[in-house]
Write a protein that holds these residues in place. Structure first.
Motif, PDB file in Angstrom:
ATOM      1  N   MET A  46      15.257 -25.900  10.195  1.00  0.00           N
ATOM      2  CA  MET A  46      13.864 -26.123   9.812  1.00  0.00           C
ATOM      3  C   MET A  46      13.210 -27.179  10.699  1.00  0.00           C
ATOM      4  N   GLU A  47      13.919 -28.257  10.941  1.00  0.00           N
ATOM      5  CA  GLU A  47      13.373 -29.335  11.773  1.00  0.00           C
ATOM      6  C   GLU A  47      13.126 -28.842  13.199  1.00  0.00           C
ATOM      7  N   ASP A  48      14.036 -28.017  13.700  1.00  0.00           N
ATOM      8  CA  ASP A  48      13.872 -27.450  15.039  1.00  0.00           C
ATOM      9  C   ASP A  48      12.596 -26.614  15.112  1.00  0.00           C
ATOM     10  N   SER A  49      12.325 -25.849  14.054  1.00  0.00           N
ATOM     11  CA  SER A  49      11.119 -25.017  14.014  1.00  0.00           C
ATOM     12  C   SER A  49       9.859 -25.875  13.948  1.00  0.00           C
ATOM     13  N   LYS A  50       9.912 -26.962  13.193  1.00  0.00           N
ATOM     14  CA  LYS A  50       8.766 -27.867  13.096  1.00  0.00           C
ATOM     15  C   LYS A  50       8.456 -28.487  14.450  1.00  0.00           C
ATOM     16  N   LEU A  51       9.500 -28.873  15.166  1.00  0.00           N
ATOM     17  CA  LEU A  51       9.298 -29.453  16.502  1.00  0.00           C
ATOM     18  C   LEU A  51       8.745 -28.410  17.463  1.00  0.00           C
ATOM     19  N   PHE A  52       9.178 -27.162  17.293  1.00  0.00           N
ATOM     20  CA  PHE A  52       8.635 -26.095  18.144  1.00  0.00           C
ATOM     21  C   PHE A  52       7.132 -25.959  17.932  1.00  0.00           C
ATOM     22  N   LEU A  54       5.057 -28.251  16.921  1.00  0.00           N
ATOM     23  CA  LEU A  54       4.402 -29.413  17.525  1.00  0.00           C
ATOM     24  C   LEU A  54       4.317 -29.257  19.043  1.00  0.00           C
ATOM     25  N   PHE A  55       5.399 -28.755  19.634  1.00  0.00           N
ATOM     26  CA  PHE A  55       5.410 -28.543  21.084  1.00  0.00           C
ATOM     27  C   PHE A  55       4.399 -27.476  21.483  1.00  0.00           C
ATOM     28  N   ARG A  56       4.302 -26.418  20.672  1.00  0.00           N
ATOM     29  CA  ARG A  56       3.341 -25.353  20.949  1.00  0.00           C
ATOM     30  C   ARG A  56       1.920 -25.911  20.993  1.00  0.00           C
ATOM     31  N   ASP A  57       1.586 -26.729  20.007  1.00  0.00           N
ATOM     32  CA  ASP A  57       0.248 -27.310  19.958  1.00  0.00           C
ATOM     33  C   ASP A  57       0.025 -28.294  21.106  1.00  0.00           C
ATOM     34  N   PHE A  58       1.098 -28.985  21.494  1.00  0.00           N
ATOM     35  CA  PHE A  58       0.996 -29.983  22.570  1.00  0.00           C
ATOM     36  C   PHE A  58       0.872 -29.321  23.937  1.00  0.00           C
ATOM     37  N   ALA A  59       1.687 -28.299  24.165  1.00  0.00           N
ATOM     38  CA  ALA A  59       1.765 -27.686  25.491  1.00  0.00           C
ATOM     39  C   ALA A  59       0.714 -26.613  25.726  1.00  0.00           C
ATOM     40  N   GLY A  60       0.214 -26.001  24.649  1.00  0.00           N
ATOM     41  CA  GLY A  60      -0.761 -24.918  24.828  1.00  0.00           C
ATOM     42  C   GLY A  60      -0.068 -23.696  25.407  1.00  0.00           C
ATOM     43  N   GLY A  61      -0.721 -23.051  26.376  1.00  0.00           N
ATOM     44  CA  GLY A  61      -0.125 -21.882  27.021  1.00  0.00           C
ATOM     45  C   GLY A  61      -0.665 -20.583  26.467  1.00  0.00           C
ATOM     46  N   ASP A  62      -0.035 -19.496  26.882  1.00  0.00           N
ATOM     47  CA  ASP A  62      -0.466 -18.162  26.494  1.00  0.00           C
ATOM     48  C   ASP A  62      -0.229 -17.939  25.001  1.00  0.00           C
ATOM     49  N   PRO A  63      -1.286 -17.620  24.220  1.00  0.00           N
ATOM     50  CA  PRO A  63      -1.139 -17.424  22.774  1.00  0.00           C
ATOM     51  C   PRO A  63      -0.140 -16.321  22.413  1.00  0.00           C
ATOM     52  N   LYS A  64      -0.110 -15.221  23.213  1.00  0.00           N
ATOM     53  CA  LYS A  64       0.808 -14.128  22.916  1.00  0.00           C
ATOM     54  C   LYS A  64       2.260 -14.580  23.032  1.00  0.00           C
ATOM     55  N   THR A  65       2.536 -15.337  24.080  1.00  0.00           N
ATOM     56  CA  THR A  65       3.895 -15.845  24.267  1.00  0.00           C
ATOM     57  C   THR A  65       4.263 -16.805  23.152  1.00  0.00           C
ATOM     58  N   SER A  66       3.306 -17.660  22.802  1.00  0.00           N
ATOM     59  CA  SER A  66       3.526 -18.624  21.734  1.00  0.00           C
ATOM     60  C   SER A  66       3.805 -17.925  20.411  1.00  0.00           C
ATOM     61  N   CYS A  67       3.034 -16.878  20.101  1.00  0.00           N
ATOM     62  CA  CYS A  67       3.227 -16.133  18.861  1.00  0.00           C
ATOM     63  C   CYS A  67       4.566 -15.417  18.840  1.00  0.00           C
ATOM     64  N   SER A  68       4.966 -14.892  19.981  1.00  0.00           N
ATOM     65  CA  SER A  68       6.244 -14.194  20.078  1.00  0.00           C
ATOM     66  C   SER A  68       7.407 -15.153  19.809  1.00  0.00           C
ATOM     67  N   LEU A  69       7.339 -16.340  20.404  1.00  0.00           N
ATOM     68  CA  LEU A  69       8.380 -17.344  20.209  1.00  0.00           C
ATOM     69  C   LEU A  69       8.390 -17.843  18.764  1.00  0.00           C
ATOM     70  N   PHE A 116       7.166 -21.049   3.996  1.00  0.00           N
ATOM     71  CA  PHE A 116       6.132 -20.100   3.565  1.00  0.00           C
ATOM     72  C   PHE A 116       4.786 -20.422   4.212  1.00  0.00           C
ATOM     73  N   PHE A 117       4.404 -21.683   4.223  1.00  0.00           N
ATOM     74  CA  PHE A 117       3.115 -22.065   4.811  1.00  0.00           C
ATOM     75  C   PHE A 117       3.085 -21.810   6.320  1.00  0.00           C
ATOM     76  N   TYR A 118       4.225 -22.036   6.978  1.00  0.00           N
ATOM     77  CA  TYR A 118       4.311 -21.726   8.414  1.00  0.00           C
ATOM     78  C   TYR A 118       4.118 -20.232   8.640  1.00  0.00           C
ATOM     79  N   TYR A 119       4.775 -19.437   7.799  1.00  0.00           N
ATOM     80  CA  TYR A 119       4.697 -17.983   7.965  1.00  0.00           C
ATOM     81  C   TYR A 119       3.289 -17.476   7.650  1.00  0.00           C
ATOM     82  N   ALA A 120       2.646 -18.052   6.646  1.00  0.00           N
ATOM     83  CA  ALA A 120       1.276 -17.668   6.314  1.00  0.00           C
ATOM     84  C   ALA A 120       0.339 -17.993   7.480  1.00  0.00           C
TER      85      ALA A 120
END
Length: 222
Positions: A46-52, A54-69, A116-120
């Motif tokens: 769970m903590e690893d996912s939370k950090l991911f 945070l990194f997604r929001d920090f790094a930005g990048g392609d939304p499709k790639t981000s959503c896939s990850l 659940f909130f992450y998935y929503a």
């Protein structure tokens, strides 16, 4: 003489009873220790996912790639979540209860809600075909319909790649759980809330659930 045998019999019964209690105690302690280890691994995931996130929001990048990850991470954590819930329910079935057990159970419920909130959020921002089901059941209480409902939900989970279930104890003293119950007027066990839009009270069939959401069968594309 008879009195001596009677006293000896009582002493033997006491010794056997104490011995059984001690054996059960040590077995329960071993089970709790194992549950703690499993919960620690789940918490790391769970903590690893939370950090991911945070990194997604920090790094930005392609939304499709981000959503896939993000989907990959959430799917993995949801799988870990389901396995841990099965372990908890096993220990409940063999009557392993105690302060430490309930602490683990309560923390797991909070982690489950967090997932659940992450998935929503993922559904809202990445994939409208992703669906979530909140499943309310009474913790550590007899509920024959709940066992059937859980089996139905597990079948949906195992066959639909785009549907994730989140089990919440309906008799919890956790404020956020009670807030969600109040929002959806949950008063019956079991109860389901599908995508935050459809509320089912009582035992609900697979067909009725899937009449509201589309199931992407595992292994089937399109």
């Amino acid at each position: 003489m008879v009195k001596s045998y009677y006293i000896a019999g009582i002493k033997l019964a006491i010794i056997i009873t104490v011995g059984l209690l001690l054996i059960n105690y040590f077995i329960d302690q071993k089970r709790i220790s194992k549950l703690n280890e499993q919960f620690l691994e789940y918490s790391w995931s769970m903590e690893d996912s939370k950090l991911f996130l945070l990194f997604r929001d920090f790094a930005g990048g392609d939304p499709k790639t981000s959503c896939s990850l993000l989907k990959e991470r959430l799917t993995q954590v949801a799988s870990d979540n389901a396995k841990f819930l099965e372990n908890i329910q096993f220990y409940e079935n063999v009557n392993v209860f105690g302060k430490e057990y309930y602490s683990i159970r309560k923390t797991f419920a909070l982690r489950n809600l967090e997932l659940f909130f992450y998935y929503a959020d993922y559904k809202k921002n990445c994939d409208e075909d992703a669906h979530h089901i909140l499943y309310f059941y009474p913790e550590a209480s007899e509920c024959p319909d709940c066992k059937v409902q859980a089996s139905i939900l597990n079948n949906i989970r195992d066959n639909c790649s785009n549907i994730i279930n989140f089990a919440l104890p309906s008799n919890s003293d956790i404020n956020i759980v009670n807030l969600i119950k109040s929002k959806y007027n949950i008063s019956v066990n079991p109860s389901l809330v599908v995508d935050g839009s459809y509320v089912f009270s009582g035992l609900t069939s697979k067909d009725k659930i899937l009449s509201k959401i589309r199931c992407k069968e595992i292994g089937v594309f399109g």
